[in-house]
Design an enzyme around this catalytic site. Structure first.
Site, PDB file in Angstrom:
ATOM      1  CG  ASN A   1      -1.738   1.229   1.381  1.00  0.00           C
ATOM      2  OD1 ASN A   1      -1.780   2.049   0.468  1.00  0.00           O
ATOM      3  ND2 ASN A   1      -2.399   1.384   2.521  1.00  0.00           N
ATOM      4  CD1 TRP A   2       3.618   0.982  -2.683  1.00  0.00           C
ATOM      5  CD2 TRP A   2       3.635   2.005  -4.677  1.00  0.00           C
ATOM      6  NE1 TRP A   2       4.367   0.216  -3.536  1.00  0.00           N
ATOM      7  CE2 TRP A   2       4.400   0.816  -4.778  1.00  0.00           C
ATOM      8  CE3 TRP A   2       3.499   2.810  -5.810  1.00  0.00           C
ATOM      9  CZ2 TRP A   2       5.024   0.412  -5.959  1.00  0.00           C
ATOM     10  CZ3 TRP A   2       4.125   2.412  -6.986  1.00  0.00           C
ATOM     11  CH2 TRP A   2       4.873   1.234  -7.062  1.00  0.00           C
ATOM     12  CE  LYS A   3      -0.161   3.209   4.749  1.00  0.00           C
ATOM     13  NZ  LYS A   3      -0.091   3.314   6.197  1.00  0.00           N
TER      14      LYS A   3
ATOM     15  CG  HIS B   1      -5.779   2.025   5.262  1.00  0.00           C
ATOM     16  ND1 HIS B   1      -5.335   2.950   6.181  1.00  0.00           N
ATOM     17  CD2 HIS B   1      -4.772   1.132   5.111  1.00  0.00           C
ATOM     18  CE1 HIS B   1      -4.105   2.618   6.555  1.00  0.00           C
ATOM     19  NE2 HIS B   1      -3.744   1.520   5.916  1.00  0.00           N
TER      20      HIS B   1
ATOM     21  CD  GLU C   1      -2.835   5.564   6.799  1.00  0.00           C
ATOM     22  OE1 GLU C   1      -2.801   5.549   5.554  1.00  0.00           O
ATOM     23  OE2 GLU C   1      -1.919   5.078   7.518  1.00  0.00           O
TER      24      GLU C   1
ATOM     25  CD  GLU D   1      -3.290  -2.267   7.403  1.00  0.00           C
ATOM     26  OE1 GLU D   1      -2.219  -2.543   6.881  1.00  0.00           O
ATOM     27  OE2 GLU D   1      -3.909  -1.212   7.180  1.00  0.00           O
TER      28      GLU D   1
ATOM     29  N   GLY E   1       2.910   2.433  10.878  1.00  0.00           N
ATOM     30  CA  GLY E   1       3.929   3.479  10.735  1.00  0.00           C
ATOM     31  C   GLY E   1       4.664   3.816  12.016  1.00  0.00           C
TER      32      GLY E   1
ATOM     33  CB  SER F   1       5.391  -1.714  12.118  1.00  0.00           C
ATOM     34  OG  SER F   1       5.055  -0.366  12.398  1.00  0.00           O
TER      35      SER F   1
ATOM     36  N   GLY G   1       2.926  -1.090   4.289  1.00  0.00           N
ATOM     37  CA  GLY G   1       2.927   0.333   3.957  1.00  0.00           C
ATOM     38  C   GLY G   1       4.334   0.806   3.636  1.00  0.00           C
ATOM     39  N   GLY G   2       4.964   1.449   4.599  1.00  0.00           N
ATOM     40  CA  GLY G   2       6.270   2.088   4.392  1.00  0.00           C
ATOM     41  C   GLY G   2       7.301   1.204   3.717  1.00  0.00           C
TER      42      GLY G   2
HETATM   43  P1  13P Z   1       3.159   0.511   7.666  1.00  0.00           P
HETATM   44  O1  13P Z   1       3.651  -0.785   7.067  1.00  0.00           O
HETATM   45  O2  13P Z   1       3.883   1.718   7.170  1.00  0.00           O
HETATM   46  O3  13P Z   1       3.074   0.431   9.164  1.00  0.00           O
HETATM   47  O4  13P Z   1       1.641   0.708   7.141  1.00  0.00           O
HETATM   48  C1  13P Z   1       0.743  -0.337   7.263  1.00  0.00           C
HETATM   49  C2  13P Z   1      -0.478   0.005   6.504  1.00  0.00           C
HETATM   50  O5  13P Z   1      -1.224   0.879   6.865  1.00  0.00           O
HETATM   51  C3  13P Z   1      -0.721  -0.740   5.250  1.00  0.00           C
HETATM   52  O6  13P Z   1      -2.016  -0.522   4.793  1.00  0.00           O
END
Ligand code: 13P
Length: 246
Positions: free
Chosen positions: A8-10, A93, A95, A160, A166, A206, A227-228
């Site tokens: 997930n590149w956000k 998600h 977010e 999640e 993050g 994470s 994510g990251g």
């Molecule tokens: P991180 O891997 O950066 O913690 O993000 C997880 C996430 O929200 C994937 O959708």
């Protein structure tokens, strides 16, 4: 079931760097036993689609509207994503739930729209830190599963924990095992035995090359939503290799 690793590149990546990143993943994907998906921002979908076409890496998006078309300024519908070459979409998600006030009912409607358009929904659930500290994590997450999935759901659920996203913090193995077992039970309750058992349950929050192998070996963990670490193709591929038991 084959493990599924989705990036997930956000809200990260312009077109050129996104295409280059996708290319690096696609080149190495042949040697990875896991099913791989990349979910770039909407604006990079067009640049990445030709890069991933015909490869083992699927293309996904990060949201869709519940309606197929209409007066919804700024929104993108599920048929538009399918038309753009996507095969999956992340929905609900945390977010989006936090920043856009998305409710379980809205996530459910979006999930229905995604399925109708032939997309694989990746529906996200997860508790806040306050909810975990209060001992309500399992109750909250299973409630989200029950309310966010439409009848006849087929797709993927991603657990999640919000406090792990993050932050570099992850739940204990025992906590992940407890939650994934509870989500499996909630899926069987909601969808029936066979359909409930067919849903892959991803862990997200994470996930890094250093912890992937341990997290992905926990019972009922069917993959990861990253994510990251997915922004670096080497990290993303190392996570995927951990999933394939390499
Ligand atoms: P991180 O891997 O950066 O913690 O993000 C997880 C996430 O929200 C994937 O959708």
């Amino acid at each position: 079931m084959t493990p599924l690793i989705a990036g997930n590149w956000k809200m990260n990546g312009l077109r050129a760097e996104s295409a280059e990143r996708a290319q690096r993943v696609a080149r190495a994907a042949a040697g990875v036993a896991a099913e791989l998906w990349l979910c770039p921002p909407f604006t990079a979908i067009g640049a990445i689609e030709p890069v991933l076409r015909g490869t083992r890496v699927g293309l996904g998006a990060q949201d869709c509207h519940a309606r197929g078309n209409g007066a919804h300024t700024g929104d993108i519908s599920a048929p538009m994503l399918a038309d753009a070459g996507c095969g999956a979409v992340i929905l609900g998600h945390s977010e989006r739930r936090a920043e856009h006030g998305e409710t379980d009912a809205q996530v459910r409607a979006k999930t229905e729209a995604a399925m109708a358009a032939g997309l694989m929904p990746i529906v996200c659930v997860g508790e806040s830190e306050a909810e975990r500290l209060a001992g309500h994590a399992v109750h909250v997450v299973c409630g989200q599963v029950a309310a966010s999935l439409p009848d006849g759901f087929s797709g993927v659920v991603a657990y999640e924990p919000i406090w792990a996203i993050g932050t570099g913090r992850t739940p204990t193995e025992a906590d992940v095992a407890e939650m994934h077992a509870a989500v499996r039970a909630a899926l069987r309750d909601r969808l029936g035995e066979a359909a409930g058992n067919a849903v892959r349950i991803l862990y997200g929050g994470s996930v890094k090359p250093e912890n992937a192998r341990v997290l992905l070996r926990i019972p009922e963990v069917g993959g990861a939503l990253v994510g990251g670490a997915s922004l670096d193709p080497d990290s993303f591929l190392a996570i995927a290799e951990g999933a394939s038991g390499k």
